[in-house]
Structure formats: C-alpha cells, structure tokens
Design a protein around this motif. Structure first.
Motif, PDB file in Angstrom:
ATOM      1  N   ASP A 127      -8.668  -0.454  -5.859  1.00  0.00           N
ATOM      2  CA  ASP A 127      -8.753  -1.618  -4.956  1.00  0.00           C
ATOM      3  C   ASP A 127      -9.435  -2.762  -5.720  1.00  0.00           C
ATOM      4  O   ASP A 127      -8.928  -3.892  -5.793  1.00  0.00           O
ATOM      5  CB  ASP A 127      -9.581  -1.242  -3.713  1.00  0.00           C
ATOM      6  N   THR A 138      -9.578  -8.304  -0.248  1.00  0.00           N
ATOM      7  CA  THR A 138      -9.803  -7.066   0.520  1.00  0.00           C
ATOM      8  C   THR A 138     -11.298  -6.803   0.680  1.00  0.00           C
ATOM      9  O   THR A 138     -12.124  -7.445   0.026  1.00  0.00           O
ATOM     10  CB  THR A 138      -9.186  -5.828  -0.183  1.00  0.00           C
ATOM     11  N   GLY A 180      -6.184  -0.085   0.977  1.00  0.00           N
ATOM     12  CA  GLY A 180      -4.781  -0.273   0.559  1.00  0.00           C
ATOM     13  C   GLY A 180      -4.306   0.871  -0.328  1.00  0.00           C
ATOM     14  O   GLY A 180      -3.276   1.511  -0.036  1.00  0.00           O
ATOM     15  N   THR A 222      -3.878  -6.040   6.106  1.00  0.00           N
ATOM     16  CA  THR A 222      -4.394  -4.738   5.736  1.00  0.00           C
ATOM     17  C   THR A 222      -3.200  -3.783   5.640  1.00  0.00           C
ATOM     18  O   THR A 222      -2.055  -4.196   5.853  1.00  0.00           O
ATOM     19  CB  THR A 222      -5.498  -4.263   6.715  1.00  0.00           C
ATOM     20  N   SER A 223      -3.431  -2.522   5.310  1.00  0.00           N
ATOM     21  CA  SER A 223      -2.293  -1.652   4.998  1.00  0.00           C
ATOM     22  C   SER A 223      -1.900  -0.710   6.126  1.00  0.00           C
ATOM     23  O   SER A 223      -1.272   0.313   5.876  1.00  0.00           O
ATOM     24  CB  SER A 223      -2.597  -0.862   3.728  1.00  0.00           C
TER      25      SER A 223
END
Ligand code: IMP
Length: 430
Positions: free
Chosen positions: A113, A127, A133, A240-241
C-alpha cells in the motif's frame, strides 16, 4: 425483527459511529460488513471520545459485535483495539465474534500500500496506508488468507510459504525495494500468537447472523467509508476497494436482500472528503476553513485535515438511489451555526456548458450551480427539542429533504449520544 443498514451517503466521516451508538440501545447485534481499519468511527463514551477502527462501535454498549466475512482484518490492530477497550473497562468476551471467512491483512499488504502510493507520485489515491487495497486485490485474485485458515496451523504455514515467496518477488522486482524480505518464520510466529488471543472469537458469522434473524432479533449493519468511496459507484479510481453501499451488506455479512428492513443514510449537513479525487463543492476560502475548524474536520484514522465544502444535493440524491435509503440522519448541523448564508449545490455546469441535475460519470472539471439559503446564525449545539430549532434550520432541512428525495428521521446537534432528535423513534424497530 429489523435489519437496518447504516450507510454513509457522501465520502465517509458522516457520523455513522455516533448513530450506530445511538441506535445500539435497541439493537441485539451490530455487524461490520466491509472495509478494515481504514475506518474510524468516533463515539463519545461518557465524557471520553473513543474511536473504533475495526470493532463495531456497538461494543461500547456491550452489544453482540460481529466482524463479517466482507471485512479485511489486521489482527495486530484488532488486538490493540481490544486492549484499548479493556483499559476503558470494556471487556469484549462473549460480545465479539470474528468471521472465519474474513480476509487477513498480511504484512505485505501494508508494505505494498505504502510503496504503491509512493510509485504513483502525484497520482496517488491518498489511501490510509492500512493495506486495504492490496488485501482486497488478493482476495479477488484468490491469493488471500482467511481468518479460518489460521485454525489449522499446518495449512496456514503451507499457504504462507507459497505466498511469502511470491510477495518477496514482487517486493524486489515490481516495487524495486531494498527493504528486508518478508520472513516465513517471523510471520508464522506472530500469527500463532495472534491466534492464541483471538481463537475464542472466531466463528461462522453468517450462521450466527442468520440465526439471530430467525430469532427475530434487531440487527444493525454498520457500513464503513461512504457511498462515493464505493469501488463501483464512487469516484473511481479515488475510492476504497470494497462495496461500501448498502448492497454490500448482503455479500459482506451473508444475508439475503429480503432480510433488510431499512436503510438509514447518514448525511453530513455539508460535505467533506479525505485523500485525493474530485470534489465539486470543495471550498478553498475562509468558509472552508470555518467548516474545518468548527467541525473539527481531521481524519479519525490518519489525523489528516479533511477537505471541506458546501452540501451537494446531487451527490446525496444519487446516494439515496444507490442505497435505497428509507430515512436520513442529518449530522453536524451545529457546525453551520456561524454562517450567515448557506449554499447548496443543485446542479452542475459541465465542461461543455451543459447543465446537469444528475451525476456525470466523472466529477472532474465541473462547476457547481448553487442555491443560497439564510443561515440561522445562532447557537444550536446540543438542542434536543425539535420545537427549539431555529426556523432557518428547519427550512434548510426541508430543502435538503426535497432535493435528495428522502425523509429526515434523525437530527444530530452535537457529538454526544443525547445531542440528537429522533423524529420517529419506533420507525426502525417496529
Ligand atoms: P483506503 O481505503 O485506505 O485504500 O483509501 C482509499 C480512499 O478512501 C482514500 O481517499 C481514503 O482517504 C479514503 N478512506 C478510506 N477509509 C475512509 C474512512 O473511513 N473515512 C473517509 N475516507 C476514507
């Protein structure tokens, strides 16, 4: 029986933690269904402020608290949170349940990340750096490790051996990093210690949740982040994931859509965003500074100053549609106490000059078209009697409701649980 989803309608930080805490009084269980410790749910507990990152904020009231299968879990951070709660006198024993299907955030996720953001340079997502992620990327790529894998340490070690080799190759060749490679022995030892502490809480959460539903219990599903950070419907790639929408609760907790009885949209009376990405109503002037200082708009997880702007009715109307919102909690109205005039975005002027009342695919290069309303310009913080709210505030609320197409059910006038006006207290729980 009620299954109520609490969902953020903007870019997160709307005040979901406070509303979950308020509603927990009548809930039998609170479930997290996506995200990880990128979330920060701020709750005032007595006179103390507490921020939960992973554990549902219902734990403060000792309500059954479940981390569902859709969550990605950093076990070290989870243990830290449990210990912090214990220092406050709150033991999680018998209340906390962790899904055996939830994914683990592994050390390489956090490293990648950070390195991924560094590589992106000025195009970085911004992030929280918690490995979220990369953990979801591995889940979808079928290279993740699940909490339940830890229950069989031999099997866990095999998975680890395979994945450490792969991730050390990525570290060296993709990220071109000279950092120390990941060590099987070290990770195995750490995770064996985590297992000792957490084993009693690991369970089949889907079975637990569905049994509670069969017993007619009241369940709150606590969304993290917000609608426009959703990986499908947000401002991609600055998202976001996970699926932050109410729909994400079904897959992330293992319940059928027919079980959901209400979706409460949490709406900040203005707009904020943390990290990169488009934000049409963002303010760069003293009004923005006033919103930030009055609203104490600094990230609960990273401490970063939040970007602040006027209320955007187009965004929230879209969120009402995407989530099937059945009622709204309007948060932080008192932050607007010092404004003489308030602005609401009611349209967007697109780069080709066209006026749009719906969200275009990209929110870049847009000029918001504002409607102005008089502010109330008096102190409302802490008011709990609807009749004492200034007329200008009631007019603002009415206009928001008309513009976004949903009823206001809760009004929040301060961070404490009691600084709230619940207009239909029996509505959610029938
Ligand atoms: P990630 O979730 O750490 O990958 O970060 C992706 C984007 O979502 C960044 O813009 C973060 O600032 C934002 N984000 C993640 N979690 C939260 C949250 O709980 N509140 C607000 N923004 C968040």
């Amino acid at each position: 029986m009620a299954c109520v989803i609490i969902v953020g309608t903007q870019w997160g930080d709307e005040g979901k933690g406070k509303i979950v805490d308020l509603l927990t009084e009548r809930a039998d269980a609170v479930v997290r269904y996506q995200g990880g410790n990128n979330a920060g749910h701020t709750v005032m507990f007595g006179n103390k402020t507490f921020v939960t990152h992973l554990i549902p904020s219902g734990i403060l009231s000792k309500t059954t608290s479940i981390l569902g299968n859709g969550v990605v879990i950093d076990l070290a951070e989870l243990i830290k949170e449990i210990e912090e709660l214990e220092q406050l006198g709150i033991t999680v024993d018998n209340h906390l349940h962790i899904s055996d299907r939830a994914q683990l955030v592994m050390p390489w996720h956090k490293t990648f990340d950070r390195l991924g953001e560094e590589q992106k340079g000025k195009n970085k997502i911004g992030t929280t750096g918690r490995g979220i992620g990369p953990a979801y990327k591995d889940k979808i790529g079928r290279s993740g490790i699940r909490v339940g894998d830890l229950l069989d340490l031999e099997h866990f070690r095999c998975r680890l051996e395979e994945l450490v080799v792969e991730n050390n190759l990525l570290l060296e060749h993709l990220y071109k990093s000279s950092e120390k490679p990941f060590s099987i022995e070290q990770i195995f030892a750490e995770f064996t210690t985590f297992l000792k502490k957490l084993k009693p809480y690991i369970c089949d959460s889907t079975l637990l949740i569905n049994k509670l539903i069969e017993q007619d219990k009241n369940i709150l599903f606590e969304g993290a982040q917000g609608t426009f950070l959703d990986v499908d419907h947000g401002t991609y790639p600055f998202v976001t994931s996970s699926n932050t929408l109410a729909g994400g609760a079904c897959a992330g907790a293992g319940i059928g859509p027919t079980r959901i009885t209400d979706v409460l949209g949490i709406v900040k009376a203005y707009t904020t965003r943390v990290g990169s990405g488009p934000f049409p109503t963002e303010l760069f002037d003293e009004d923005g500074d006033l919103l930030r200082s009055e609203g104490q708009e600094f990230g609960a997880t990273t401490g970063r100053p939040r970007r602040c702007g006027w209320f955007d009715a187009l965004l929230v109307r879209q969120a009402v549609r995407l989530n099937g919102v059945t009622g709204m909690a309007i948060m932080k109205l008192d932050v607007l106490d010092k404004f003489e005039t308030l602005k609401i975005a009611v349209g967007y002027r697109l780069s080709d000059g066209e006026l749009s009342e719906n969200l275009p695919r990209s929110l870049e290069n847009i000029t918001p078209v504002y409607e102005e309303m008089p502010g109330w310009n008096c102190k409302t913080a802490g008011i709990t009697d609807y009749k004492k709210l200034p007329l200008e505030m009631l007019a603002y609320l009415k206009r928001l409701s008309e513009l976004v197409g949903a009823e206001v059910s809760i009004i929040s006038t301060g961070p404490k649980r009691e600084e709230s006006i619940d207009l239909n207290p029996n509505n959610l729980w029938n």
